[in-house]
Design an enzyme around this catalytic site. Structure first.
Site, PDB file in Angstrom:
ATOM      1  N   ASP A 193       0.864  -1.179   0.000  1.00 19.13           N
ATOM      2  CA  ASP A 193       0.000   0.000   0.000  1.00 19.13           C
ATOM      3  C   ASP A 193       0.894   1.221   0.000  1.00 19.13           C
ATOM      4  O   ASP A 193       1.737   1.382   0.876  1.00 19.13           O
ATOM      5  CB  ASP A 193      -0.891  -0.007   1.252  1.00 19.13           C
ATOM      6  CG  ASP A 193      -1.804   1.204   1.294  1.00 19.13           C
ATOM      7  OD1 ASP A 193      -2.610   1.365   0.360  1.00 19.13           O
ATOM      8  OD2 ASP A 193      -1.712   1.994   2.247  1.00 19.13           O
ATOM      9  N   GLU A 277      -1.163  -1.408  -5.666  1.00 17.99           N
ATOM     10  CA  GLU A 277      -2.394  -0.782  -6.108  1.00 17.99           C
ATOM     11  C   GLU A 277      -2.083   0.021  -7.364  1.00 17.99           C
ATOM     12  O   GLU A 277      -1.056   0.679  -7.438  1.00 17.99           O
ATOM     13  CB  GLU A 277      -2.907   0.153  -5.002  1.00 17.99           C
ATOM     14  CG  GLU A 277      -4.374   0.421  -5.094  1.00 17.99           C
ATOM     15  CD  GLU A 277      -4.895   1.036  -3.799  1.00 17.99           C
ATOM     16  OE1 GLU A 277      -6.103   1.250  -3.716  1.00 17.99           O
ATOM     17  OE2 GLU A 277      -4.095   1.291  -2.889  1.00 17.99           O
ATOM     18  N   ASP A 357      -3.433   0.870   7.081  1.00 24.12           N
ATOM     19  CA  ASP A 357      -2.574   0.647   5.914  1.00 24.12           C
ATOM     20  C   ASP A 357      -2.188  -0.822   5.724  1.00 24.12           C
ATOM     21  O   ASP A 357      -2.115  -1.315   4.596  1.00 24.12           O
ATOM     22  CB  ASP A 357      -1.312   1.511   6.017  1.00 24.12           C
ATOM     23  CG  ASP A 357      -1.644   2.991   6.057  1.00 24.12           C
ATOM     24  OD1 ASP A 357      -2.668   3.381   5.451  1.00 24.12           O
ATOM     25  OD2 ASP A 357      -0.898   3.758   6.705  1.00 24.12           O
TER      26      ASP A 357
END
Ligand SMILES: [Zn+2]
Length: 410
Positions: A193, A277, A357
């Protein structure tokens, strides 16, 4: 796979003049080519072919009084300038017709002597050589003093000489690496992340903060930029401040790149599959987050992960960016309410307590694994563009990676 190795070079004042001439000639040939094609288009004539361009702008041009000075530099440098123009056109056409994926490529633009980056390229047939004494011999330039920070794994196929905005010179070698560099397989797979509070958070709970030296360098750069904005336009003090800012800027970029290289290599070594991501960085770039996003340099970092995964036989995948990775419980899959940015931890009705997170990183890993299963077999990674730099040039970066929390040093 092709890799790029960059080294600092220190040309003598005489060699600097030779290089400036070569930069200038390459620029003129590039611009002549662009102009010729633009004029042909405006006149409704057909596209001027690569071969025709080379014949008219190099071979024939040298015979005219206006361009006779092109003979003073290596012909390969001029050929390569046209090759750059042809590549720029091909990318532009492919982008227009939709054959090229990703961000739209603009039409080729004229080069200027004021560009931040001046570059020329020599290929094998221009007979550049690395001499036994470590100097780099370039045709019509001389023997350059190279600061070798590491050795080249094999014979380079080409070398570009680059002058950056800070007035520094670099030699950038393209080297074909050994066929098989596949690392022995490991069990773990990781989701990453990319956040604003930390540079990156891994699904195993590791949090990586941008190192202090980088933040310090960025603050210094900001101060210099403010000082520059106070200087009067056209003044000598302003000129000096411009160079200072360019130097500080280059230093921050180099240090960040070195640090990201270490981090990305560690992650690729320790994991069989890496999922990130798919942040649309250009989209975020227009928002208030823009500054931190650009400072964080995620795009270059994920690019490193991607080519290193390909190089070492690991899996790399970007996960759909519309995945609600933050508010989905990584244990039970329940999708919760939207959360404000300052909510750092939350509880799911299933009883799980989540760090915001780390939970997101776990969801990214799960989504990446599911995507790959859907596609059936593992997709072979595409050929990778050569990375911008492999050489570590900053002692700071080499030293401080050891202090990256929870990340072992190579
Ligand atoms: Zn839950």
């Amino acid at each position: 796979m092709q890799l790029r190795y960059n080294f600092r070079v220190y040309p003598t004042p005489g060699q600097q003049i030779g290089l400036a001439r070569a930069f200038g000639c390459a620029r003129v040939v590039f611009n002549d080519g662009l102009r010729l094609r633009q004029q042909a288009r405006e006149a409704g004539e057909k596209y001027v072919s690569d071969a025709e361009l080379s014949k008219r702008l190099i071979t024939q041009a040298k015979l005219t009084p206006q361009r006779a000075w092109l003979s003073e530099v290596s012909a390969v440098v001029l050929q390569q300038a046209l090759a750059d123009l042809n590549t720029a056109y091909r990318n532009f056409f492919a982008s227009m017709s939709g054959k090229r994926k990703g961000r739209k490529v603009a039409a080729p633009r004229f080069r200027s002597r004021k560009d931040n980056r001046q570059a020329i390229r020599f290929t094998k047939n221009s007979r550049f050589t690395v001499l036994d004494n470590g100097r780099l011999r370039l045709p019509k330039i001389g023997d350059l003093d190279v600061r070798w920070s590491r050795s080249l794994p094999s014979d380079p196929s080409s070398v570009a000489i680059i002058k950056d905005a800070a007035g520094r010179y670099f030699a950038s070698f393209v080297v074909q690496t050994a066929e098989d560099e596949t690392l022995p397989p490991v069990e773990s797979e990781v989701g990453i992340d990319l956040g604003l509070t930390h540079f990156a958070v891994l699904s195993d709970g590791t949090k990586v903060a941008a190192p202090k030296f980088l933040r310090r360098a960025a603050r210094k750069l900001k101060r210099l930029q403010q000082a520059l904005s106070r200087k009067q336009k056209g003044s000598n003090r302003r000129k000096k401040a411009v160079v200072k800012v360019a130097r500080a800027h280059a230093r921050v970029a180099d240090t960040r790149r070195d640090w990201q290289h270490k981090l990305s290599t560690t992650i690729v070594r320790e994991n069989q599959a890496i999922y990130v991501e798919d942040l649309c960085v250009t989209g975020l770039g227009r928002t208030r987050l823009a500054k931190s996003v650009h400072d964080a340099g995620w795009a270059s970092f994920t690019g490193m992960l991607e080519y290193k995964a390909a190089r070492y036989g690991r899996t790399f995948a970007r996960v759909d960016r519309f995945l609600p990775s933050t508010r989905t419980c990584s244990d039970c899959g329940r999708i919760g309410e939207k959360m404000a940015l300052n909510v750092r931890a939350w509880d799911c009705p299933c009883g799980s307590h989540h760090d915001r997170d780390v939970n997101a990183a776990k969801n990214i890993r799960a989504a990446g694994q599911a995507d790959l299963n859907d596609r059936g077999a593992q997709v072979r990674p595409p050929a990778m563009a050569a990375p911008r730099s492999e050489a570590v040039t900053h002692p700071d970066a080499a030293r401080t990676t050891r202090s990256v929390e929870g990340i072992s040093v190579l």
